[in-house]
Write an enzyme that holds these catalytic residues in place. Structure first.
Site, short mmCIF file in Angstrom:
data_model
loop_
_atom_site.label_atom_id
_atom_site.label_comp_id
_atom_site.label_asym_id
_atom_site.label_seq_id
_atom_site.Cartn_x
_atom_site.Cartn_y
_atom_site.Cartn_z
N ASN A 21 -9.64 1.18 8.41
CA ASN A 21 -10.99 1.14 8.98
C ASN A 21 -11.02 1.07 10.50
O ASN A 21 -12.07 1.25 11.11
CB ASN A 21 -11.77 -0.05 8.41
CG ASN A 21 -12.04 0.12 6.92
OD1 ASN A 21 -11.60 1.08 6.30
ND2 ASN A 21 -12.76 -0.82 6.34
N ASN A 68 -13.25 6.32 5.82
CA ASN A 68 -13.39 5.30 6.86
C ASN A 68 -12.41 5.47 8.02
O ASN A 68 -12.73 5.10 9.16
CB ASN A 68 -13.25 3.90 6.26
CG ASN A 68 -14.47 3.51 5.45
OD1 ASN A 68 -15.55 4.05 5.64
ND2 ASN A 68 -14.29 2.59 4.51
N ASP A 97 -5.88 11.47 3.26
CA ASP A 97 -6.20 11.67 1.84
C ASP A 97 -7.64 12.14 1.66
O ASP A 97 -8.52 11.75 2.41
CB ASP A 97 -5.99 10.37 1.08
CG ASP A 97 -6.84 9.23 1.65
OD1 ASP A 97 -7.77 8.78 0.97
OD2 ASP A 97 -6.59 8.79 2.80
N TYR A 142 -4.84 -0.90 10.16
CA TYR A 142 -5.54 -0.73 8.88
C TYR A 142 -6.54 0.41 9.01
O TYR A 142 -7.02 0.73 10.08
CB TYR A 142 -6.18 -2.02 8.36
CG TYR A 142 -5.13 -3.02 7.92
CD1 TYR A 142 -4.58 -2.97 6.65
CD2 TYR A 142 -4.64 -3.96 8.82
CE1 TYR A 142 -3.57 -3.84 6.26
CE2 TYR A 142 -3.63 -4.84 8.44
CZ TYR A 142 -3.10 -4.78 7.17
OH TYR A 142 -2.09 -5.62 6.80
N TYR A 184 0.81 -1.23 0.00
CA TYR A 184 0.00 0.00 0.00
C TYR A 184 0.84 1.28 0.00
O TYR A 184 0.29 2.37 -0.01
CB TYR A 184 -0.92 0.03 1.23
CG TYR A 184 -1.93 -1.08 1.28
CD1 TYR A 184 -2.91 -1.21 0.28
CD2 TYR A 184 -1.93 -2.01 2.31
CE1 TYR A 184 -3.84 -2.23 0.33
CE2 TYR A 184 -2.87 -3.03 2.36
CZ TYR A 184 -3.81 -3.14 1.36
OH TYR A 184 -4.75 -4.15 1.41
N HIS A 213 -4.52 6.10 -0.57
CA HIS A 213 -4.99 5.99 0.80
C HIS A 213 -3.86 6.11 1.82
O HIS A 213 -4.13 6.24 3.01
CB HIS A 213 -5.73 4.65 0.99
CG HIS A 213 -7.08 4.78 1.63
ND1 HIS A 213 -7.75 5.97 1.79
CD2 HIS A 213 -7.90 3.83 2.17
CE1 HIS A 213 -8.91 5.75 2.38
NE2 HIS A 213 -9.02 4.47 2.62
#
Length: 199
Positions: free
Chosen positions: A78, A124, A103, A76, A26, A31
């Site tokens: 969320n 989220n 972001d 993570y 990632y 994100h």
């Protein structure tokens, strides 16, 4: 501004949190802009965000005469609120002293927007922080990552897509302003930060 200052007495007074996802795959995705921004802040202050604490990677530093904990939640996106709430609870830091960098798909790549508080706007990570803190009263620095190329484009696919090289340069330029913005917020000059950088 002088960013290198003697550490004041007392405990950690502020949290500065960059949002992202921990896996290497990632790293250069939209994100993970919050991670990129906080890494830039750490680099400018010659600290490394490597200490594992509160389900996050952390580093202690001094900004604007205040002791600050830089954080990259490792839960993570969320579940970003898990790490933030743990640190806020431990240091007894109120929401208004928690600055979150993340972001924003509603802004063009590299554009910035500073807010004192607000809704999650569909993000989220911010939603999770609001849920865990039971407050939306924390300042935030939004960094634009661009809109989906087409309305039918899947949002998750878009925010997890990798930046093009020229976009990465724009993100790095925006990240380069974040330390000044954080210092202005900590010094109680949020209006000045908004006037300088909101677009």
């Amino acid at each position: 501004m002088s960013f290198f200052q003697k550490a004041p007495a007392g405990g950690i007074g502020w949290l500065v949190v960059g949002l992202g996802n921990p896996d290497k795959k990632y790293e250069k995705t939209r994100h993970n802009t919050g991670f990129m921004a906080i890494d830039e802040i750490a680099s400018s202050l010659s600290v490394s965000i490597t200490r594992k604490k509160f389900d996050a990677l952390t580093a202690e530093t001094v900004i604007g005469g205040q002791r600050v904990l830089l954080m990259k939640p490792q839960t993570y996106m969320n579940l970003s609120g898990v790490a933030v709430e743990k640190a806020a609870s431990f240091y007894k830091i109120p929401p208004e002293r928690i600055i979150v960098l993340f972001d924003d798909i509603s802004l063009p790549v590299g554009r910035m927007r500073i807010r004192r508080k607000g809704s999650h706007g569909g993000h989220n990570g911010i939603r999770s922080i609001i849920d865990y803190l039971q407050s939306d009263g924390f300042p935030r620095i939004k960094i634009g990552v661009g809109e989906k190329p087409r309305p039918e484009y899947d949002l998750a696919d878009w925010v997890l897509s990798v930046f093009k090289q020229e976009e990465l340069q724009q993100i790095r330029e925006a990240a380069g302003h974040c330390l000044e913005i954080v210092e202005l917020i900590i010094r109680g000059q949020t209006d000045k930060a908004m006037n300088l950088y909101n677009s």
